[in-house]
Design an enzyme around this catalytic site. Structure first.
Site: not given
Length: 351
Positions: A100, A131, A138, A228
């Protein structure tokens, strides 16, 4: 990367050829309405590109934050996973955490500076924001699951520590640095990054959802794959507005190259067999996704592949904003997509 050397440039030295390519791209840029410099770029209204603006509003309506994803039930599941499953998930998260940031590098360094249409700039600005949320999500997942500081550091530095992640990162980074390629080629390349490079990993996490595992991870995967999918659709929309599109042969070359790298990533370097998925079917799925992207860009299929995963039928990458309109888990910002007249406040109501 970029086009092969042209016959007429064969007698030029490298610097002259580079200058010639750059000048040619500048001329082509001036022919593109999306890239033509204008003082109009500082003002949003009146809207000149309603379909581009609509996608910006869709992105805005689907905004979310990492704090809204409940990870409290994931750790008991994580602790019961097999070693191979933990290895696979942690390495996939490491790839995503780095990717990202690379997408954002392209948006900041290239696309946001090149595109002059304010509606598209609004979309890119919001894409940069979301993003960052993805990257944070994550990183938070790695932070939650991995308790060993050394392992955690290894995963956070995936571009340097994992050769197969580096290979994918280098492919994307080369496109950012490439001054010879056209804007259209780079739009296709980053549609491939978000539409092909991410697709198999999304499918692997949806496979875990099918097994009833890791609700926090799988919910964040739904949100991110929806985002996405919209970004990929937006790239295809921008491509349709281009006057000087790359040839079908060139587009196929870029996407097939991405397919080979993604297939190697998920069937050899980090095989989905580690979590019980079929590697041959994963290869087929990546080809199916690539075919779909080619069709959305306006070209014919290369692989003629069918979707082998029934559980992937209704997610964002399946087609034009399908997933968005499904409103994953009913998650959409209130009133952002409503008509203006739906939210008018008046003083003549009966009390």
């Amino acid at each position: 990367m970029g086009d092969p050397e042209r016959p007429e440039a064969a007698g030029l030295d490298q610097d002259e050829r580079s200058s010639s390519d750059t000048n040619e791209n500048e001329i082509k840029s001036n022919e593109e309405p999306l890239l033509r410099k204008s003082s109009r770029r500082f003002v949003i209204f009146p809207i000149q590109y309603p379909d581009i603006w609509k996608m910006y509003k869709q992105a805005q309506a689907s905004f979310w934050t990492a704090e809204e994803v409940d990870l409290s039930k994931d750790l008991p599941h994580w602790n019961k996973l097999k070693a191979d499953e933990k290895y696979f998930i942690s390495h996939i998260l490491a790839f995503f955490a780095a990717s990202d940031g690379i997408v954002n590098e392209n948006l900041v360094e290239r696309f946001s500076q090149e595109v002059q249409v304010p509606e598209a700039r609004c979309f890119y600005g919001f894409q940069i924001l979301i993003e960052n949320v993805h990257s944070e999500m994550y990183s938070l997942l790695i932070d939650t699951y991995i308790r060993d500081p050394k392992k955690r550091e290894f995963l956070f530095n995936a571009i340097e520590t994992m050769p197969y992640v580096k290979k994918k990162a280098d492919w994307a980074l080369r496109w950012i640095a490439d001054r010879k390629s056209t804007f259209g080629e780079r739009v296709v390349a980053f549609a491939a990054v978000e539409g092909v490079f991410f697709s198999g990993s999304f499918a692997a996490i949806f496979w875990l959802k099918k097994r009833g595992l890791m609700p926090g991870l799988t919910f964040s995967n739904e949100l991110i794959s929806r985002d996405e999918g919209l970004h990929c659709d937006f790239a295809c929309l921008m491509f349709q507005y281009l006057v000087n599109k790359p040839s079908e042969e060139r587009v196929r070359e870029i996407i097939v190259d991405a397919v080979k790298i993604e297939q190697e990533f998920l069937t050899e370097a980090l095989p989905v067999g580690l979590i019980g998925m079929n590697c041959i079917l994963m290869k087929q799925y990546i080809e199916f996704v690539a075919d779909r992207l080619l069709v959305e860009l306006g070209f014919s299929k290369v692989f003629q592949a069918e979707n082998p995963f029934d559980f992937m039928e209704n997610i964002s990458l399946e087609g034009k904003t399908n997933f968005f309109e499904k409103r994953v888990s009913e998650y959409q910002r209130f009133a952002v997509m409503a008509e203006t007249t739906d939210n008018v406040f008046t003083l003549d109501a009966d009390f």
